[in-house]
Every structure is written in structure tokens, then in C-alpha cells.
Design a protein around this motif. Sequence first.
Motif, short mmCIF file in Angstrom:
data_model
loop_
_atom_site.label_atom_id
_atom_site.label_comp_id
_atom_site.label_asym_id
_atom_site.label_seq_id
_atom_site.Cartn_x
_atom_site.Cartn_y
_atom_site.Cartn_z
N ARG A 105 0.84 -1.21 0.00
CA ARG A 105 0.00 0.00 0.00
C ARG A 105 0.88 1.26 0.00
N ASN A 106 1.92 1.28 0.83
CA ASN A 106 2.84 2.43 0.88
C ASN A 106 3.56 2.59 -0.46
N HIS A 107 3.93 1.47 -1.06
CA HIS A 107 4.63 1.51 -2.34
C HIS A 107 3.72 2.12 -3.43
N ARG A 140 3.34 14.25 -9.13
CA ARG A 140 4.36 15.30 -9.20
C ARG A 140 4.86 15.48 -10.63
N LEU A 178 2.04 9.28 -5.86
CA LEU A 178 2.53 10.62 -5.53
C LEU A 178 3.60 11.06 -6.52
N THR A 179 4.50 10.18 -6.90
CA THR A 179 5.53 10.49 -7.88
C THR A 179 4.90 10.81 -9.23
N GLN A 203 1.15 4.11 -2.93
CA GLN A 203 0.94 5.53 -2.61
C GLN A 203 2.14 6.36 -3.06
N ARG A 204 3.35 5.88 -2.86
CA ARG A 204 4.55 6.61 -3.28
C ARG A 204 4.61 6.73 -4.80
N LYS A 205 4.27 5.66 -5.49
CA LYS A 205 4.26 5.68 -6.96
C LYS A 205 3.21 6.68 -7.47
#
Length: 113
Positions: free
Chosen positions: A4-6, A16, A12-13, A8-10
Motif C-alpha cells: 500500500r505504501n509503495h 508530481r 505521488l511520484t 501511494q509513493r508511486k
Amino acid sequence: MGLRNHVQRKLLTLMRCLAMPVLMMAAVFILLISAGNVNERQQAESLKQMEDTIHKAVLNCYAIEGCYPATIEYVEEYYGLQIDHEKYDVFYEVFAQNLMPEVTVLEKNTGLE
């Protein structure tokens, strides 16, 4: 929880990376609209200046001769009025020699649009 964190980071990237092009496109769009508005204002001001110039020349004729000119061509010939007939259509309506003629100036459609 790690997946899930992975994700979310993807995400977010990715957001951006997309933000800058979207902001740039919005800025270009705003600039294009602004440039169009400036052009429209310049055209309107140009028409108003032409009408004002014609009115001044017609009033000058009235002051000198005591009557308004019968045609716009008379003002051009004897009072030095210069009209760009390729750019403008001028409508000049006389009601009586002692009443200010109605003057309408329209920009010609050049067909280039």
C-alpha cells in the motif's frame, strides 16, 4: 501494508510528474486568452480613434463653412481626412446641413481569420 505504501509513493511520484506539464499548459492557455483580449481592445480603440478623427474633421468643416459636409469624400478631399478604405468601412449619414451627420466605422473582414 508495504504494498500500500509503495503504491501511494508511486501515485505521488506520478502526480508530481504530471503537475508541471499541466501547470505549463494552463499558463500558456491563460497567455493566449490574454493576448486575444489585448488584440480585441486594440481593434476597438483603433475604430474609436478613426471615428473621433472623422468627427473632428466634420466639425472643422462645419466651423469653417457653416454647414456639415454632404459626403465623407468631401472631407477627405478638402480637409485632409485620411481613411484607410482597405481596412475600414465608413458609413456617413447626413440628415440636414445643420445637424451632425451620423458616422459609423467598421473594420472590414479581411477573410484571413
